[in-house]
Design a protein around this motif. Structure first.
Motif, short mmCIF file in Angstrom:
data_model
loop_
_atom_site.label_atom_id
_atom_site.label_comp_id
_atom_site.label_asym_id
_atom_site.label_seq_id
_atom_site.Cartn_x
_atom_site.Cartn_y
_atom_site.Cartn_z
N ILE A 4 0.84 -1.20 0.00
CA ILE A 4 0.00 0.00 0.00
C ILE A 4 0.87 1.25 0.00
O ILE A 4 0.58 2.22 -0.72
CB ILE A 4 -0.96 -0.03 1.20
CG1 ILE A 4 -1.94 -1.19 1.05
CG2 ILE A 4 -1.71 1.29 1.34
CD1 ILE A 4 -2.78 -1.45 2.26
N TRP A 8 0.87 3.96 -3.00
CA TRP A 8 0.61 5.38 -2.75
C TRP A 8 1.80 6.23 -3.22
O TRP A 8 1.62 7.29 -3.79
CB TRP A 8 0.32 5.63 -1.27
CG TRP A 8 0.11 7.06 -0.99
CD1 TRP A 8 0.92 7.87 -0.26
CD2 TRP A 8 -0.96 7.88 -1.44
NE1 TRP A 8 0.41 9.15 -0.23
CE2 TRP A 8 -0.75 9.17 -0.96
CE3 TRP A 8 -2.09 7.64 -2.22
CZ2 TRP A 8 -1.61 10.22 -1.22
CZ3 TRP A 8 -2.95 8.69 -2.47
CH2 TRP A 8 -2.71 9.95 -1.97
N ILE A 23 -9.24 1.89 -8.03
CA ILE A 23 -8.73 0.94 -7.03
C ILE A 23 -9.75 0.76 -5.91
O ILE A 23 -9.98 -0.36 -5.44
CB ILE A 23 -7.37 1.41 -6.48
CG1 ILE A 23 -6.32 1.34 -7.59
CG2 ILE A 23 -6.94 0.61 -5.28
CD1 ILE A 23 -5.01 2.01 -7.25
N LEU A 24 -10.37 1.85 -5.48
CA LEU A 24 -11.37 1.75 -4.41
C LEU A 24 -12.59 0.94 -4.85
O LEU A 24 -13.13 0.15 -4.06
CB LEU A 24 -11.80 3.14 -3.96
CG LEU A 24 -10.74 3.93 -3.20
CD1 LEU A 24 -11.26 5.32 -2.87
CD2 LEU A 24 -10.31 3.20 -1.96
N LEU A 26 -12.63 -1.47 -7.12
CA LEU A 26 -12.21 -2.87 -7.17
C LEU A 26 -12.13 -3.47 -5.76
O LEU A 26 -12.55 -4.62 -5.55
CB LEU A 26 -10.86 -2.99 -7.86
CG LEU A 26 -10.87 -2.78 -9.37
CD1 LEU A 26 -9.45 -2.78 -9.91
CD2 LEU A 26 -11.71 -3.84 -10.06
N LEU A 27 -11.62 -2.72 -4.81
CA LEU A 27 -11.57 -3.20 -3.43
C LEU A 27 -12.97 -3.41 -2.86
O LEU A 27 -13.22 -4.39 -2.15
CB LEU A 27 -10.79 -2.23 -2.56
CG LEU A 27 -9.29 -2.24 -2.72
CD1 LEU A 27 -8.66 -1.12 -1.90
CD2 LEU A 27 -8.71 -3.58 -2.32
N LEU A 28 -13.88 -2.50 -3.17
CA LEU A 28 -15.26 -2.61 -2.70
C LEU A 28 -15.92 -3.87 -3.24
O LEU A 28 -16.57 -4.62 -2.51
CB LEU A 28 -16.06 -1.37 -3.08
CG LEU A 28 -17.51 -1.37 -2.64
CD1 LEU A 28 -17.60 -1.22 -1.13
CD2 LEU A 28 -18.26 -0.26 -3.33
N GLY A 30 -14.40 -6.56 -4.29
CA GLY A 30 -13.74 -7.71 -3.69
C GLY A 30 -14.25 -8.00 -2.29
O GLY A 30 -14.52 -9.16 -1.94
N VAL A 31 -14.41 -6.97 -1.48
CA VAL A 31 -14.94 -7.14 -0.13
C VAL A 31 -16.38 -7.64 -0.18
O VAL A 31 -16.77 -8.51 0.59
CB VAL A 31 -14.84 -5.81 0.67
CG1 VAL A 31 -15.62 -5.86 1.95
CG2 VAL A 31 -13.38 -5.50 0.94
#
Length: 49
Positions: A4, A8, A23-24, A26-28, A30-31
């Motif tokens: 991370i 960044w 990226i956010l 994709l993370l959402l 995935g979660v």
């Protein structure tokens, strides 16, 4: 956490701030998939993809 920090640093140095929302999202997703994998709504979430 090293990944991370490296990510960044890359975004800050290269001025690629437009990648942050991608990226956010994709993370959402995935979660969402991980948390709903054992629930009753899993078949409905998998039809989105």
């Amino acid at each position: 956490m090293e990944f991370i920090k490296d990510l960044w640093g890359f975004l800050r140095v290269r001025k690629k701030y437009w990648l942050v929302p991608a990226i956010l999202v994709l993370l959402l997703f995935g979660v969402l998939i991980v948390l709903s994998s054992g629930s009753a709504i899993a078949p409905f979430i998998y039809t989105i993809f």
